[in-house]
Design a protein around this motif. Structure first.
Motif, PDB file in Angstrom:
ATOM      1  N   UNK A 111       0.916  -0.891  -0.173  1.00  0.00           N
ATOM      2  CA  UNK A 111      -0.343  -0.381   0.025  1.00  0.00           C
ATOM      3  C   UNK A 111       0.663   1.125   0.239  1.00  0.00           C
ATOM      4  N   UNK A 112       2.112   1.150   0.941  1.00  0.00           N
ATOM      5  CA  UNK A 112       2.448   2.440   1.025  1.00  0.00           C
ATOM      6  C   UNK A 112       3.524   2.636  -0.477  1.00  0.00           C
ATOM      7  N   UNK A 113       4.043   1.815  -0.893  1.00  0.00           N
ATOM      8  CA  UNK A 113       4.828   1.762  -2.426  1.00  0.00           C
ATOM      9  C   UNK A 113       3.336   2.610  -3.440  1.00  0.00           C
ATOM     10  N   UNK A 114       2.332   2.031  -3.440  1.00  0.00           N
ATOM     11  CA  UNK A 114       1.543   2.558  -4.719  1.00  0.00           C
ATOM     12  C   UNK A 114       1.001   3.776  -3.777  1.00  0.00           C
ATOM     13  N   UNK A 115       0.844   4.222  -2.698  1.00  0.00           N
ATOM     14  CA  UNK A 115       0.640   5.568  -2.336  1.00  0.00           C
ATOM     15  C   UNK A 115       1.105   6.275  -2.810  1.00  0.00           C
ATOM     16  N   UNK A 116       2.906   6.129  -2.778  1.00  0.00           N
ATOM     17  CA  UNK A 116       3.539   6.578  -3.702  1.00  0.00           C
ATOM     18  C   UNK A 116       3.506   6.968  -4.815  1.00  0.00           C
ATOM     19  N   UNK A 117       2.794   6.268  -5.010  1.00  0.00           N
ATOM     20  CA  UNK A 117       2.971   6.701  -6.965  1.00  0.00           C
ATOM     21  C   UNK A 117       1.698   7.254  -7.217  1.00  0.00           C
ATOM     22  N   UNK A 118       0.506   6.454  -6.866  1.00  0.00           N
ATOM     23  CA  UNK A 118      -1.164   7.037  -7.215  1.00  0.00           C
ATOM     24  C   UNK A 118      -1.660   8.234  -6.561  1.00  0.00           C
ATOM     25  N   UNK A 119      -0.699   8.456  -5.108  1.00  0.00           N
ATOM     26  CA  UNK A 119      -1.505   9.422  -4.314  1.00  0.00           C
ATOM     27  C   UNK A 119      -1.863  11.037  -5.521  1.00  0.00           C
ATOM     28  N   UNK A 120      -2.958  11.304  -4.911  1.00  0.00           N
ATOM     29  CA  UNK A 120      -3.176  13.127  -5.545  1.00  0.00           C
ATOM     30  C   UNK A 120      -3.382  13.843  -4.495  1.00  0.00           C
ATOM     31  N   UNK A 121      -3.463  15.571  -4.862  1.00  0.00           N
ATOM     32  CA  UNK A 121      -3.298  16.413  -3.970  1.00  0.00           C
ATOM     33  C   UNK A 121      -4.284  16.236  -2.675  1.00  0.00           C
ATOM     34  N   UNK A 207       5.630   9.853   0.918  1.00  0.00           N
ATOM     35  CA  UNK A 207       4.692   9.308  -0.370  1.00  0.00           C
ATOM     36  C   UNK A 207       4.356  10.875  -0.695  1.00  0.00           C
ATOM     37  N   UNK A 208       4.937  11.861  -0.215  1.00  0.00           N
ATOM     38  CA  UNK A 208       4.758  13.172  -0.993  1.00  0.00           C
ATOM     39  C   UNK A 208       5.853  13.479  -1.522  1.00  0.00           C
ATOM     40  N   UNK A 209       7.385  13.131  -1.580  1.00  0.00           N
ATOM     41  CA  UNK A 209       8.073  12.751  -2.212  1.00  0.00           C
ATOM     42  C   UNK A 209       7.805  11.905  -3.107  1.00  0.00           C
ATOM     43  N   UNK A 210       7.033  10.883  -3.394  1.00  0.00           N
ATOM     44  CA  UNK A 210       7.131   9.474  -3.937  1.00  0.00           C
ATOM     45  C   UNK A 210       8.027   9.053  -4.718  1.00  0.00           C
TER      46      UNK A 210
END
Length: 249
Positions: A111-121, A207-210
Motif C-alpha cells: 500500500x505504501x508503495x502504491x500510495x507513493x505512486x498514485x496519491x493525489x493532492x 509519499x509526498x516525495x513519491x
C-alpha cells in the motif's frame, strides 16, 4: 437531505454513520451530490476537519466519491462489498495473531508503495489533516488510537485501489480487536504516541516525495515497532503464567 444535529464532542464516525444509513435506506441515491463541506459543517454543527474525516470514512467504505472542485457524490455500491471478511474465529492464539500481523505487514508495504505512486493532492491534504489531528490529541488515548487507524486507511485510499482499501479495513479492524490491550498501553503513553506520530510523518513525507523505496522502508520500520511490542506483550504473558503455575501469585 435529513440530518440529526449533534454536538461538537461527537466524533466523525457519527456523521459518517448517519450518511451511510441514508445511502443504505435509499434516501441518498447513486449520483446524488452531497452538500458542500461548509454546508455539512452548518448542518451537523461541527468543524471542517470533522466533516473531512467523515467523508474520508465514507470514501473508504466505497459509498461516495470525492473530487477536488466537484464535491462528493454517492457511488453505485454493492451491499456485499460491505460484508468484509471476518477473522474473529481465527484469533484464538498468539500464532494466529502473529500470522495476521505478517499478512498486514505485506499488505501495508504494498500500500505504501502504491500510495507513493498514485496519491493525489486531495489524498495528501487528508493525510496532513490526520497528522495534525493526531498531534493535537497525543494526550487523548482513544482519539490517538482512532487517528492511528484512520491514517492507515487513508493511505490505502491513496492507492486508488478499492480492493486494497477493503482488505486493510478488514485486517485493521481485526488487529485492533486482537491487540486491544497492547494498543491501550501504547496510546496511554504520550511518549509512545509521539513516536507513532513521528513514524507516520516519515511515511507521509516519503509519499509526498513519491519515493516508493523510502515509503516501503518507513512503513516496515513503523510496523516493526508494533511487532516488537507484540513480542514483549506475549513474552510477559508467558512469564506471568509460569509464575502462576509455580504458585508465586
Amino acid at each position: 437531505m435529513k440530518t440529526t444535529k449533534i454536538n461538537r464532542q461527537k466524533i466523525y464516525e457519527v456523521i459518517a454513520e448517519q450518511i451511510k444509513q441514508q445511502i443504505i435506506d435509499g434516501d441518498l441515491k447513486p449520483g446524488d451530490r452531497l452538500p458542500t463541506g461548509k454546508e455539512l459543517c452548518e448542518m451537523y454543527g461541527v468543524g471542517r476537519s470533522t466533516v473531512r474525516e467523515a467523508l474520508s470514512a465514507l470514501e473508504i467504505m466505497g459509498l461516495i466519491e470525492t473530487r477536488q472542485g466537484e464535491g462528493s457524490t454517492v457511488k453505485t455500491w454493492n451491499p456485499e462489498i460491505m460484508a468484509l471478511p471476518n477473522f474473529q474465529d481465527f484469533l484464538i492464539s498468539e500464532e494466529t495473531v502473529l500470522e495476521l500481523m505478517e499478512a498486514r505487514k505485506s499488505l501495508e508495504i504494498s500500500i505504501s508503495r502504491m500510495a507513493a505512486i498514485k496519491r493525489t493532492e486531495e489524498d495528501l491534504n487528508k493525510l496532513e489533516d490526520n497528522l495534525k489531528y493526531m498531534e493535537l490529541n497525543l494526550s487523548n488515548p482513544n482519539e490517538s488510537k482512532k487517528t492511528d487507524m484512520l491514517f492507515h486507511k487513508l493511505l490505502a485510499q491513496s492507492t486508488q485501489n478499492s480492493i486494497m482499501v477493503h482488505l486493510i479495513e478488514a485486517i485493521s479492524d481485526q488487529m485492533d480487536k486482537a491487540m486491544e490491550e497492547i494498543r491501550r498501553i501504547t496510546f496511554g503513553s504520550p511518549s509512545l504516541s509521539r513516536k507513532i506520530l513521528k513514524e507516520h510523518r516519515a511515511i507521509y513525507q516519503a509519499v509526498v516525495e513519491q519515493n516508493t523505496a523510502l515509503a516501503q522502508q518507513k512503513m516496515l520500520d513503523h510496523l516493526g515497532h508494533f511487532e516488537g511490542e507484540m513480542g514483549e506483550y506475549y513474552k510477559s504473558k508467558k512469564e506471568l503464567k509460569e509464575m502462576e503455575k509455580r504458585g508465586k501469585f
